[in-house]
Scaffold this motif. Structure first.
Motif, short mmCIF file in Angstrom:
data_model
loop_
_atom_site.label_atom_id
_atom_site.label_comp_id
_atom_site.label_asym_id
_atom_site.label_seq_id
_atom_site.Cartn_x
_atom_site.Cartn_y
_atom_site.Cartn_z
N ALA A 7 0.84 -1.20 0.00
CA ALA A 7 0.00 0.00 0.00
C ALA A 7 0.87 1.25 0.00
CB ALA A 7 -0.91 0.01 1.22
N PRO A 8 0.52 2.25 -0.80
CA PRO A 8 1.28 3.50 -0.79
C PRO A 8 1.26 4.15 0.59
CG PRO A 8 -0.28 3.44 -2.61
CD PRO A 8 -0.59 2.28 -1.73
N VAL A 9 2.34 4.83 0.91
CA VAL A 9 2.45 5.56 2.17
C VAL A 9 2.49 7.04 1.82
CG1 VAL A 9 3.91 6.02 4.17
CG2 VAL A 9 3.71 3.69 3.28
N VAL A 10 1.65 7.83 2.49
CA VAL A 10 1.60 9.27 2.29
C VAL A 10 1.84 9.92 3.65
CG1 VAL A 10 0.19 11.24 1.56
CG2 VAL A 10 -0.09 9.01 0.43
N LYS A 11 2.88 10.77 3.73
CA LYS A 11 3.22 11.44 4.99
C LYS A 11 3.47 12.91 4.74
CE LYS A 11 5.83 7.56 6.85
NZ LYS A 11 7.17 7.09 7.19
N VAL A 12 2.86 13.75 5.53
CA VAL A 12 3.24 15.17 5.54
C VAL A 12 4.50 15.25 6.38
CG1 VAL A 12 2.61 17.48 6.33
CG2 VAL A 12 0.91 16.05 5.20
N VAL A 13 5.60 15.69 5.78
CA VAL A 13 6.86 15.76 6.52
C VAL A 13 7.17 17.17 7.02
CG1 VAL A 13 7.90 13.69 5.54
CG2 VAL A 13 8.21 15.85 4.37
N VAL A 14 6.64 18.18 6.36
CA VAL A 14 6.77 19.57 6.83
C VAL A 14 5.44 20.27 6.57
CG1 VAL A 14 7.97 21.79 6.57
CG2 VAL A 14 9.25 19.66 6.26
N GLU A 15 4.86 20.83 7.62
CA GLU A 15 3.61 21.59 7.48
C GLU A 15 3.89 22.94 6.83
OE1 GLU A 15 0.40 21.01 8.37
OE2 GLU A 15 0.72 19.03 9.24
N GLY A 16 3.03 23.34 5.92
CA GLY A 16 3.15 24.64 5.29
C GLY A 16 2.57 25.74 6.16
N PHE A 17 2.82 26.99 5.77
CA PHE A 17 2.28 28.13 6.51
C PHE A 17 2.22 29.36 5.61
CE2 PHE A 17 6.84 28.50 6.90
CZ PHE A 17 7.07 29.86 6.73
N VAL A 18 1.40 30.31 6.01
CA VAL A 18 1.32 31.61 5.36
C VAL A 18 1.26 32.66 6.46
CG1 VAL A 18 -0.05 33.14 3.89
CG2 VAL A 18 0.06 30.71 3.37
N VAL A 19 2.09 33.70 6.34
CA VAL A 19 2.08 34.82 7.26
C VAL A 19 1.60 36.03 6.47
CG1 VAL A 19 3.45 36.33 8.76
CG2 VAL A 19 4.00 33.88 8.59
N ARG A 20 0.57 36.69 6.98
CA ARG A 20 -0.02 37.83 6.28
C ARG A 20 0.09 39.10 7.12
NH1 ARG A 20 -3.26 36.44 1.91
NH2 ARG A 20 -3.72 34.23 1.74
N ASP A 21 0.17 40.21 6.41
CA ASP A 21 0.05 41.53 7.00
C ASP A 21 -1.13 42.15 6.28
OD1 ASP A 21 0.27 44.02 8.11
OD2 ASP A 21 2.14 44.54 7.10
N GLY A 22 -2.31 41.99 6.86
CA GLY A 22 -3.52 42.37 6.16
C GLY A 22 -3.72 41.42 4.99
N ALA A 23 -3.87 41.97 3.79
CA ALA A 23 -4.05 41.14 2.60
C ALA A 23 -2.71 40.72 1.98
CB ALA A 23 -4.87 41.90 1.57
N ARG A 24 -1.62 41.33 2.43
CA ARG A 24 -0.31 41.06 1.84
C ARG A 24 0.34 39.83 2.48
NH1 ARG A 24 5.12 42.96 2.60
NH2 ARG A 24 4.53 43.92 4.57
N ILE A 25 0.87 38.93 1.64
CA ILE A 25 1.60 37.77 2.14
C ILE A 25 3.03 38.20 2.43
CG2 ILE A 25 2.51 35.49 1.57
CD1 ILE A 25 -0.03 35.04 -0.09
N VAL A 26 3.46 38.00 3.68
CA VAL A 26 4.78 38.41 4.13
C VAL A 26 5.77 37.24 4.02
CG1 VAL A 26 6.09 39.29 6.11
CG2 VAL A 26 3.76 40.06 5.71
N ASP A 27 5.29 36.04 4.30
CA ASP A 27 6.14 34.86 4.24
C ASP A 27 5.24 33.65 4.00
OD1 ASP A 27 8.39 33.24 4.35
OD2 ASP A 27 8.59 33.33 6.54
N ALA A 28 5.77 32.65 3.33
CA ALA A 28 5.00 31.43 3.08
C ALA A 28 5.94 30.30 2.71
CB ALA A 28 4.00 31.66 1.94
N SER A 29 5.49 29.09 3.00
CA SER A 29 6.18 27.89 2.57
C SER A 29 5.14 26.79 2.43
CB SER A 29 7.27 27.48 3.57
OG SER A 29 8.05 26.43 3.04
#
Length: 108
Positions: A7-29
């Motif tokens: 059976a295939p194995v699916v793992k999230v190894v790093v959680e993503g994120f978004v940092v906003r300043d109002g509507a503007r994205i300041v950082d993301a991965s």
């Protein structure tokens, strides 16, 4: 499941994120996901280039070496999704054909 197939194995190894300043994205991965199948080992998106140490550490914790990854699947070529591609020198890069620049022209 077919007998003899793993059976295939699916793992999230790093959680993503978004940092906003109002509507503007300041950082993301992006989230980085590991797929292990009988057809190979795949990484879906590699996150931001400033998060490569976190990615390397997370893969090490689950027993995956950078050289053992067969393919990287980039959902698209924004830097927060493909910034860690260079960590995987043996991996084939995969993305939609309409992504620009043409895949293979650069390794981000």
């Amino acid at each position: 499941m077919t007998p003899g197939k793993v059976a295939p194995v699916v793992k999230v190894v790093v959680e993503g994120f978004v940092v906003r300043d109002g509507a503007r994205i300041v950082d993301a991965s992006s989230t980085v996901t590991l797929l292990e199948t009988d057809r190979g080992r795949f990484i879906v998106d590699t996150g931001s280039p400033v998060r490569t140490e976190a990615l390397e550490s997370a893969l090490e914790k689950v027993g995956v070496s950078l050289e053992s990854v067969d393919s990287i699947i980039n959902t698209h070529l924004h830097i927060d999704h493909c910034g860690g591609n260079d960590l995987f020198p043996q991996a084939r890069l995969l993305a939609h054909e309409l992504e620009c620049p043409p895949l293979g022209a650069i390794r981000v």
